[in-house]
Motif scaffolding. Structure first.
Motif, PDB file in Angstrom:
ATOM      1  N   PHE A  74       0.827  -1.208   0.000  1.00 34.66           N
ATOM      2  CA  PHE A  74       0.000   0.000   0.000  1.00 34.66           C
ATOM      3  C   PHE A  74       0.865   1.264   0.000  1.00 34.66           C
ATOM      4  O   PHE A  74       0.587   2.221  -0.732  1.00 34.66           O
ATOM      5  N   LEU A  75       1.927   1.269   0.817  1.00 37.31           N
ATOM      6  CA  LEU A  75       2.800   2.446   0.870  1.00 37.31           C
ATOM      7  C   LEU A  75       3.516   2.661  -0.466  1.00 37.31           C
ATOM      8  O   LEU A  75       3.682   3.801  -0.907  1.00 37.31           O
ATOM      9  N   ALA A  76       3.950   1.560  -1.098  1.00 40.22           N
ATOM     10  CA  ALA A  76       4.602   1.693  -2.403  1.00 40.22           C
ATOM     11  C   ALA A  76       3.623   2.245  -3.431  1.00 40.22           C
ATOM     12  O   ALA A  76       3.972   3.120  -4.241  1.00 40.22           O
ATOM     13  N   PHE A  77       2.407   1.760  -3.388  1.00 41.56           N
ATOM     14  CA  PHE A  77       1.383   2.245  -4.316  1.00 41.56           C
ATOM     15  C   PHE A  77       1.102   3.733  -4.086  1.00 41.56           C
ATOM     16  O   PHE A  77       1.033   4.521  -5.031  1.00 41.56           O
ATOM     17  N   LYS A  78       0.960   4.126  -2.814  1.00 41.53           N
ATOM     18  CA  LYS A  78       0.671   5.525  -2.487  1.00 41.53           C
ATOM     19  C   LYS A  78       1.797   6.446  -2.940  1.00 41.53           C
ATOM     20  O   LYS A  78       1.559   7.500  -3.556  1.00 41.53           O
ATOM     21  N   ASN A  79       3.034   6.063  -2.667  1.00 44.16           N
ATOM     22  CA  ASN A  79       4.160   6.910  -3.044  1.00 44.16           C
ATOM     23  C   ASN A  79       4.372   6.944  -4.548  1.00 44.16           C
ATOM     24  O   ASN A  79       4.832   7.959  -5.092  1.00 44.16           O
ATOM     25  N   ASP A  80       4.044   5.858  -5.226  1.00 46.51           N
ATOM     26  CA  ASP A  80       4.141   5.845  -6.687  1.00 46.51           C
ATOM     27  C   ASP A  80       3.163   6.853  -7.295  1.00 46.51           C
ATOM     28  O   ASP A  80       3.512   7.622  -8.199  1.00 46.51           O
ATOM     29  N   ILE A  81       1.933   6.875  -6.773  1.00 47.06           N
ATOM     30  CA  ILE A  81       0.928   7.829  -7.252  1.00 47.06           C
ATOM     31  C   ILE A  81       1.367   9.260  -6.953  1.00 47.06           C
ATOM     32  O   ILE A  81       1.270  10.163  -7.805  1.00 47.06           O
ATOM     33  N   GLN A  82       1.863   9.477  -5.731  1.00 46.68           N
ATOM     34  CA  GLN A  82       2.285  10.829  -5.347  1.00 46.68           C
ATOM     35  C   GLN A  82       3.441  11.308  -6.219  1.00 46.68           C
ATOM     36  O   GLN A  82       3.473  12.463  -6.649  1.00 46.68           O
ATOM     37  N   PHE A  83       4.401  10.442  -6.507  1.00 48.91           N
ATOM     38  CA  PHE A  83       5.570  10.835  -7.295  1.00 48.91           C
ATOM     39  C   PHE A  83       5.153  11.253  -8.700  1.00 48.91           C
ATOM     40  O   PHE A  83       5.537  12.319  -9.196  1.00 48.91           O
ATOM     41  N   TRP A  84       4.339  10.425  -9.355  1.00 45.96           N
ATOM     42  CA  TRP A  84       3.966  10.734 -10.729  1.00 45.96           C
ATOM     43  C   TRP A  84       2.957  11.883 -10.795  1.00 45.96           C
ATOM     44  O   TRP A  84       2.874  12.580 -11.811  1.00 45.96           O
ATOM     45  N   ASN A  85       2.201  12.077  -9.744  1.00 44.62           N
ATOM     46  CA  ASN A  85       1.256  13.191  -9.724  1.00 44.62           C
ATOM     47  C   ASN A  85       1.973  14.537  -9.625  1.00 44.62           C
ATOM     48  O   ASN A  85       1.544  15.535 -10.211  1.00 44.62           O
ATOM     49  N   LYS A  86       3.092  14.575  -8.876  1.00 43.28           N
ATOM     50  CA  LYS A  86       3.854  15.813  -8.708  1.00 43.28           C
ATOM     51  C   LYS A  86       4.938  15.990  -9.757  1.00 43.28           C
ATOM     52  O   LYS A  86       5.497  17.081  -9.895  1.00 43.28           O
ATOM     53  N   PRO A 112      12.156   7.725  -7.819  1.00 40.27           N
ATOM     54  CA  PRO A 112      11.211   7.748  -6.677  1.00 40.27           C
ATOM     55  C   PRO A 112      11.658   6.770  -5.596  1.00 40.27           C
ATOM     56  O   PRO A 112      11.155   5.644  -5.486  1.00 40.27           O
ATOM     57  N   TRP A 113      12.598   7.216  -4.769  1.00 40.63           N
ATOM     58  CA  TRP A 113      13.261   6.290  -3.858  1.00 40.63           C
ATOM     59  C   TRP A 113      12.352   5.770  -2.744  1.00 40.63           C
ATOM     60  O   TRP A 113      12.537   4.661  -2.251  1.00 40.63           O
ATOM     61  N   ARG A 114      11.409   6.564  -2.304  1.00 40.06           N
ATOM     62  CA  ARG A 114      10.510   6.056  -1.269  1.00 40.06           C
ATOM     63  C   ARG A 114       9.702   4.865  -1.778  1.00 40.06           C
ATOM     64  O   ARG A 114       9.597   3.829  -1.110  1.00 40.06           O
ATOM     65  N   GLN A 115       9.141   5.026  -2.963  1.00 47.26           N
ATOM     66  CA  GLN A 115       8.371   3.938  -3.547  1.00 47.26           C
ATOM     67  C   GLN A 115       9.247   2.711  -3.787  1.00 47.26           C
ATOM     68  O   GLN A 115       8.850   1.579  -3.524  1.00 47.26           O
ATOM     69  N   MET A 116      10.473   2.923  -4.254  1.00 48.24           N
ATOM     70  CA  MET A 116      11.369   1.805  -4.523  1.00 48.24           C
ATOM     71  C   MET A 116      11.815   1.117  -3.242  1.00 48.24           C
ATOM     72  O   MET A 116      12.039  -0.093  -3.220  1.00 48.24           O
ATOM     73  N   THR A 117      11.927   1.883  -2.164  1.00 47.12           N
ATOM     74  CA  THR A 117      12.301   1.278  -0.883  1.00 47.12           C
ATOM     75  C   THR A 117      11.234   0.305  -0.417  1.00 47.12           C
ATOM     76  O   THR A 117      11.532  -0.815   0.019  1.00 47.12           O
ATOM     77  N   TYR A 118       9.974   0.720  -0.504  1.00 48.41           N
ATOM     78  CA  TYR A 118       8.890  -0.183  -0.094  1.00 48.41           C
ATOM     79  C   TYR A 118       8.812  -1.393  -1.008  1.00 48.41           C
ATOM     80  O   TYR A 118       8.528  -2.511  -0.552  1.00 48.41           O
TER      81      TYR A 118
END
Length: 592
Positions: free
Chosen positions: A344-356, A508-514
Motif C-alpha cells: 500500500f505504501l509503495a502504491f501511495k508513493n508511486d501515485i504521489q511521485f507521478w502526480n507531482k 522515486p526512492w521512497r516507492q522503490m524502498t517499499y
C-alpha cells in the motif's frame, strides 16, 4: 434420487491455482475470518435468550439437554443404501458398535476409532446411494424402536450420506494446436479429454454428476448443556438440534464433521473399484469449536455466491492449516500483513511521485509503456482463465494506473483527422530535448533484440510441446510467461540511463524502498510456499535489479540540502519548492 449416470475414471478436482490468485489469498482469508468472528459474537451476545415473551406476562419456557455430562452411551453405526433405516437386526449393515462412551468428557476414553475396508455393491459403483446411520442410547438401553425395552427419551441418532455427488470436472479443452501429441504425457492426454468427444461442447448442456466415496467419517457429540429460551434459540444452532416433542427438551447434538475432508481425498466410484478405505471416529467437540466450523463454512458459501472465491479455494485454505507448520503459519500471517502494508505504501508513493512529477528528465518513458503492456497482458490472461472478480478487479485497477502513468510520462491526444478517432502519443519536451531520450532509445534498442529472441524461442517451444485452448490462449500464455521470465528487462533501461547520467536524483526512492522490502518478503515466501518455478525466478531476478539500483545510489550520492539538476530537492520538500525549481531550471535552458 441419484444424479445422472457418470463416466468412468472421474478424478477429484485438484488445486493448482494461477500464480496471480495468490495475490488475493491474504485478503480472502482475512475477510472469511472477519465474517466468521463477527457472526459468532453477534449470535452469542445479541440473541434474546432468556428475555420475557412479547406480551411480557410470563417468562419464556427454558429447555435443556436430556442427557447429563459424563453419562455413558452405547453407539451403533449402520450403513444402508436407503435413507430411512429400520433394519436393526441386519448384522451385515452393522459395521461398528461401541459401549460405555462417556458423553462430553475430554480424554482418550471418549474418543473411539475404527479403520476397515468396505466392499461396494454393483449399485454403489454405478452412482448408487449409501447412507450412514448412527444411533446413541444410554448404556444398557436399545436403539431399536421395536425393542420392548426401548425408551424414546434414552436414544437418539442421525443419518448422513457416505457418498457425495459432485459436478464432474469440466473437460479440459486444451489441445495441441499443431495437431500432435508427441510432447504430451499420458496423464495430460487424459486430462485434455482426448477420449472425451464432448470436450468441445459448450457449457449449455446438463451438468453431469459423479459419485465420490468419503474415506473419513468423524462423528462429534457437541458439548452443549445450555438452557435455551424456547423462543430464542440461536439461528445458527437451531437447525442442528433435535427436540423431544413431549418435554420440548433437546437431545445431544450429533455433528458429522467434514470440515477437514478435502475434495482431493474423495475417491471416485466406478467399475474398477473393488474395496474402499473407511476410517471412523467418534469424539466430543466443544460448543465454540463447533460453531466456528459452522460459521467458516457459511462464510465460504457467501464468498462463493459473491464470486470472490472460486471452487476449490476453500480446500486450498484449509490445506494450509492441515499441512502447514503452526509456527510457519504464524510467521506467514505476520509477513503477509507487512507485505500488504508495504504494498500500500509503495502504491501511495508511486501515485504521489507521478502526480507531482513535472519533468521526464532522467526517467525512462519507454519503461512506463512496457510496464503498462505487461500489466495488460497479465489482466487479459486472468480474464481468459476464469479468475475470481476480486483478482480481476485488482489487476484491472493496476492496469488503469499504469495507463495513467503513461499520460504523465508522454503527451496523449485524440487524433480526429481520420474516420475513427485514435490516441496519439508524443514525447514530452523535458524528455525529448535532452540526453534522456537518446540513452533510453539506445538501451531499449539492444534489449529489444534480446527480448524478441527469448520471446520467439519460448513461444515456439510452448506451441510444440504444450497444449492450449486456442491460438488466442497460446498468444496470451506465451506473453504472460515472457512477462514472468523476462520482465526484468523493462527495468534495465532506467539502469542504463542512471549510468550514463551518473545520477539517481530523479528516482522515486521512497516507492522503490517499499518495493524492495516487499521483494525481501517475497524471497521468504519463495522458500516456504509452493509456487511455480517462473514466479520464484521472477522474485530473485527483482533482487538483482534492486541491488544494482542500491549500488547506483551509493555510487551517485544525492545532496538532500540542494535542488538537483533535474529540479528535485529532498523528498520532504513541499510542492512549491519543487515547482519553483523546475520553472527556474526551464528558464535557464531557454536563455542558453
Amino acid at each position: 434420487m441419484a444424479p445422472p449416470a457418470a463416466v468412468e475414471g472421474g478424478d477429484a478436482a485438484g488445486g493448482g491455482g494461477q500464480p496471480q490468485q495468490q495475490q488475493g489469498f491474504g485478503q480472502m482469508f482475512t475477510g472469511i475470518i472477519r465474517v466468521a468472528v463477527i457472526y459468532y459474537f453477534a449470535s452469542k451476545f445479541f440473541s434474546p435468550g432468556g428475555k420475557p415473551s412479547s406480551s411480557g406476562s410470563e417468562p419464556a419456557l427454558q429447555i435443556s439437554n436430556l442427557f447429563h455430562k459424563a453419562e455413558l452411551l452405547d453407539m451403533w453405526f449402520y450403513v444402508s443404501e436407503h435413507e430411512k433405516f429400520n433394519d436393526f437386526g441386519n448384522e451385515d449393515a452393522l459395521i461398528w458398535h461401541e459401549s460405555n462412551i462417556p458423553y462430553a468428557v475430554w480424554g482418550p476414553e471418549s474418543t473411539r476409532t475404527l479403520s476397515l475396508k468396505y466392499h461396494p455393491s454393483e449399485a454403489l459403483k454405478h452412482n448408487g446411494s449409501l447412507y450412514s446411520h448412527v444411533f446413541f442410547a444410554r448404556s444398557g438401553y436399545p436403539a431399536d424402536p421395536n425393542d420392548p425395552e426401548y425408551q424414546p427419551l434414552a436414544a437418539f441418532g442421525l443419518t448422513h450420506p457416505v457418498v457425495a455427488y459432485l459436478p464432474k470436472s469440466k473437460a479440459n479443452k486444451k489441445k495441441s494446436l499443431l495437431g500432435n501429441t508427441k510432447g504430451t504425457s499420458v496423464d495430460e492426454a487424459l486430462s485434455e479429454g482426448v477420449e472425451e468427444p464432448q470436450g468441445d461442447l459448450k457449457d449449455e448442456g446438463p451438468v453431469e454428476y459423479i459419485s465420490y466415496w468419503k474415506p473419513n467419517i468423524t462423528i462429534n457429540l457437541v458439548d452443549d448443556f445450555t438452557k435455551y429460551s424456547q423462543r430464542a434459540i440461536p439461528p445458527n444452532v437451531a437447525p442442528h438440534m433435535k427436540f423431544e416433542p413431549t418435554t420440548g427438551n433437546y437431545y445431544p447434538t450429533v455433528f458429522f464433521n467434514e470440515f477437514w475432508l478435502l475434495r482431493d481425498k474423495l475417491i471416485a466410484l466406478n467399475d474398477t473399484v473393488t474395496e474402499l478405505p473407511l476410517h471412523l471416529e467418534v469424539a466430543p467437540i466443544s460448543m465454540t469449536k463447533w460453531q466456528l466450523f459452522l460459521q467458516i463454512d457459511q462464510s465460504f458459501q457467501i464468498h462463493r455466491s459473491y464470486g470472490s472465491m472460486l471452487e476449490g479455494e476453500a480446500d486450498e485454505l484449509k490445506r494450509v492449516f492441515v499441512e502447514g507448520n503452526p509456527y510457519l503459519l504464524g510467521i506467514t500471517m505476520v509477513v503477509s500483513l507487512l507485505h500488504s502494508v508495504f504494498d500500500f505504501l509503495a502504491f501511495k508513493n508511486d501515485i504521489q511521485f507521478w502526480n507531482k512529477n513535472k519533468s521526464m528528465e532522467g526517467l525512462s518513458a519507454k519503461s512506463v509503456v512496457v510496464s503498462f503492456f505487461c500489466q495488460l497482458v497479465v489482466f487479459l490472461y486472468l480474464l481468459d482463465n476464469d479468475t475470481s472478480w476480486m483478482i480481476l478487479a485488482s489487476s484491472g485497477v493496476g492496469c488503469c494506473i499504469e495507463f495513467w502513468k503513461i499520460g504523465k510520462a508522454m503527451h496523449i491526444e485524440i487524433d480526429r483527422s481520420g474516420a475513427i478517432p485514435k490516441l496519439k502519443f508524443s514525447d514530452r519536451d523535458t524528455y525529448a530535448g535532452n540526453k534522456t531520450k537518446e540513452y533510453d532509445d539506445l538501451a531499449m534498442k539492444y534489449l529489444s533484440y534480446v527480448l524478441f529472441v527469448l520471446v520467439a524461442c519460448s513461444s515456439v517451444y510452448s506451441l510444440m510441446y504444450e497444449t492450449h485452448k486456442s491460438w488466442y490462449s497460446w498468444i496470451l500464455s506465451s506473453l504472460t510467461s515472457c512477462v514472468y521470465m523476462f520482465g526484468f528487462i523493462m527495468m534495465c533501461p532506467q539502469l542504463f540511463i542512471n549510468y550514463k547520467l551518473k545520477s539517481v536524483a530523479h528516482m522515486p526512492w521512497r516507492q522503490m524502498t517499499y518495493k524492495f522490502l516487499n521483494t525481501i518478503i517475497d524471497d521468504l515466501f519463495a522458500f516456504v510456499i509452493k509456487m511455480p518455478i517462473l514466479h520464484r525466478l521472477s522474485v530473485f531476478r527483482d533482487d538483482v535489479i534492486f541491488l544494482i539500483y542500491l549500488y547506483q545510489r551509493w555510487a551517485y550520492p544525492v545532496d538532500k540540502k540542494r535542488v538537483n539538476e533535474f529540479g528535485f530537492g529532498g523528498e520532504d520538500e513541499d510542492e512549491s519548492t519543487v515547482a519553483l525549481a523546475s520553472t527556474s531550471n526551464a528558464e535557464d535552458k531557454k536563455t542558453n
